[in-house]
Write a protein that holds these residues in place. Structure first.
Motif, PDB file in Angstrom:
ATOM      1  N   LEU A  70       0.648  -1.593  -0.077  1.00 57.88           N
ATOM      2  CA  LEU A  70      -0.359  -0.237   0.036  1.00 57.88           C
ATOM      3  C   LEU A  70       0.922   1.234  -0.502  1.00 57.88           C
ATOM      4  O   LEU A  70       0.664   2.640  -0.471  1.00 57.88           O
ATOM      5  CB  LEU A  70      -1.232   0.038   0.865  1.00 57.88           C
ATOM      6  N   THR A  71       1.900   0.922   0.828  1.00 61.59           N
ATOM      7  CA  THR A  71       2.755   2.725   0.621  1.00 61.59           C
ATOM      8  C   THR A  71       4.277   2.467   0.633  1.00 61.59           C
ATOM      9  O   THR A  71       4.778   1.357  -0.198  1.00 61.59           O
ATOM     10  CB  THR A  71       2.679   2.739   2.395  1.00 61.59           C
ATOM     11  N   ILE A  72       5.430   3.719   0.141  1.00 63.56           N
ATOM     12  CA  ILE A  72       5.819   3.737  -0.272  1.00 63.56           C
ATOM     13  C   ILE A  72       7.343   3.436   0.390  1.00 63.56           C
ATOM     14  O   ILE A  72       8.737   3.305   0.057  1.00 63.56           O
ATOM     15  CB  ILE A  72       6.270   5.246  -1.381  1.00 63.56           C
ATOM     16  N   ASN A  73       6.833   3.645   1.583  1.00 70.84           N
ATOM     17  CA  ASN A  73       8.252   3.622   2.836  1.00 70.84           C
ATOM     18  C   ASN A  73       8.001   1.671   3.224  1.00 70.84           C
ATOM     19  O   ASN A  73       7.685   0.650   2.669  1.00 70.84           O
ATOM     20  CB  ASN A  73       8.648   3.751   3.511  1.00 70.84           C
ATOM     21  N   ASP A  74       9.562   1.857   3.823  1.00 71.35           N
ATOM     22  CA  ASP A  74       9.471  -0.289   4.455  1.00 71.35           C
ATOM     23  C   ASP A  74       9.014  -0.438   5.351  1.00 71.35           C
ATOM     24  O   ASP A  74      10.063   0.216   6.366  1.00 71.35           O
ATOM     25  CB  ASP A  74      11.224  -0.686   4.048  1.00 71.35           C
ATOM     26  N   VAL A  75       7.869  -0.330   5.949  1.00 71.48           N
ATOM     27  CA  VAL A  75       7.085  -0.825   6.838  1.00 71.48           C
ATOM     28  C   VAL A  75       7.498  -1.576   7.858  1.00 71.48           C
ATOM     29  O   VAL A  75       7.674  -1.968   9.114  1.00 71.48           O
ATOM     30  CB  VAL A  75       5.937  -1.237   6.902  1.00 71.48           C
TER      31      VAL A  75
ATOM     32  N   GLN B  68       5.973   6.244  10.895  1.00 72.59           N
ATOM     33  CA  GLN B  68       6.825   5.902   9.855  1.00 72.59           C
ATOM     34  C   GLN B  68       5.792   7.671   8.615  1.00 72.59           C
ATOM     35  O   GLN B  68       4.942   6.590   8.956  1.00 72.59           O
ATOM     36  CB  GLN B  68       7.130   5.319   9.235  1.00 72.59           C
ATOM     37  N   TYR B  69       7.366   8.596   8.211  1.00 68.84           N
ATOM     38  CA  TYR B  69       6.360   9.176   7.516  1.00 68.84           C
ATOM     39  C   TYR B  69       6.290   8.092   5.840  1.00 68.84           C
ATOM     40  O   TYR B  69       7.330   8.109   5.518  1.00 68.84           O
ATOM     41  CB  TYR B  69       6.452  10.855   7.403  1.00 68.84           C
ATOM     42  N   THR B  70       5.311   8.308   5.382  1.00 75.27           N
ATOM     43  CA  THR B  70       4.600   7.991   4.157  1.00 75.27           C
ATOM     44  C   THR B  70       3.769   7.815   3.284  1.00 75.27           C
ATOM     45  O   THR B  70       3.443   8.674   3.532  1.00 75.27           O
ATOM     46  CB  THR B  70       5.192   6.611   4.042  1.00 75.27           C
TER      47      THR B  70
ATOM     48  N   ILE C 172       0.754   8.940   8.177  1.00 78.30           N
ATOM     49  CA  ILE C 172       2.142   8.492   9.235  1.00 78.30           C
ATOM     50  C   ILE C 172       1.022   7.298   9.282  1.00 78.30           C
ATOM     51  O   ILE C 172       0.177   6.758  10.151  1.00 78.30           O
ATOM     52  CB  ILE C 172       2.559   9.604  10.432  1.00 78.30           C
ATOM     53  N   ILE C 173       2.007   5.861   9.491  1.00 79.89           N
ATOM     54  CA  ILE C 173       1.695   4.472   9.915  1.00 79.89           C
ATOM     55  C   ILE C 173       3.162   4.595  11.377  1.00 79.89           C
ATOM     56  O   ILE C 173       3.548   4.637  11.266  1.00 79.89           O
ATOM     57  CB  ILE C 173       2.470   3.582   8.961  1.00 79.89           C
ATOM     58  N   TYR C 174       1.872   4.329  12.623  1.00 81.34           N
ATOM     59  CA  TYR C 174       2.137   3.892  13.307  1.00 81.34           C
ATOM     60  C   TYR C 174       1.888   2.103  14.002  1.00 81.34           C
ATOM     61  O   TYR C 174       1.206   1.664  13.679  1.00 81.34           O
ATOM     62  CB  TYR C 174       1.561   3.959  14.716  1.00 81.34           C
TER      63      TYR C 174
END
Length: 170
Positions: free
Chosen positions: A77-82, A91-93, A107-109
């Motif tokens: 779903l997102t662009i960063n490595d969760v 993490q800001y993504t 932001i994912i927590y």
């Protein structure tokens, strides 16, 4: 101070009455009636930069993703490595469409081993939730649960160099 004709139909945070009591200048922001200042914008900016400020950000969206495939789904779903998130970290993504265009930033927590909180922009809450559901529908093998709990949550942001001191005792 409010402009009732423009905010009458806007959503209100649980702190809306307090903002009115404190004579906050209320404006329409992304479908929400929100305070932008109380006295002087310059003085309030200075207070946050030099001391501490408290902001009602209850208009933000809160979506929970949980289940054995929560990480796998968020990696899609997102662009960063969760996977780099420790429990309690954020993490800001961003979420992008199929062509790489921006859906929204968020932001994912990581709440627990298989549970994540997505904090999304208020004005895009419904659109973002629909996008997340669309991605899940296109990937039905993911064993996850998605819950939009935005209506049940409130948030306060504490900012400034004295924020830790201000939060002692809470």
């Amino acid at each position: 101070m409010t402009n009732s004709s423009t905010i009458e139909n806007d959503k209100k945070t649980p702190l809306f009455a307090e903002h009115q009591k404190l004579n906050g200048k209320i404006v329409s922001f992304g479908g929400w009636a929100m305070p932008v200042s109380y006295e002087s914008v310059v003085e309030e900016h200075k207070a946050v930069r030099e001391k501490v400020g408290l902001f009602d950000v209850s208009h933000m969206g809160e979506i929970f993703v949980s289940g054995t495939d929560a990480l796998k789904f968020l990696q899609l779903l997102t662009i960063n490595d969760v996977s780099k998130l420790n429990i309690g970290a954020g993490q800001y993504t961003a979420m992008c469409n199929e062509q790489g265009g921006m859906i929204d930033d968020l932001i994912i927590y990581r709440v627990d081993n298989e549970k994540y909180l997505l904090c999304i922009n208020a004005a895009n809450s419904d659109k973002d939730f629909a996008w997340i559901q669309k991605i899940l529908k296109a990937n039905p093998d993911h064993k996850i649960k998605i819950e939009n709990l935005s209506e049940l949550w409130s948030q306060l942001a504490v900012q400034g160099p004295a924020c830790l001191e201000a939060l002692k005792g809470f």
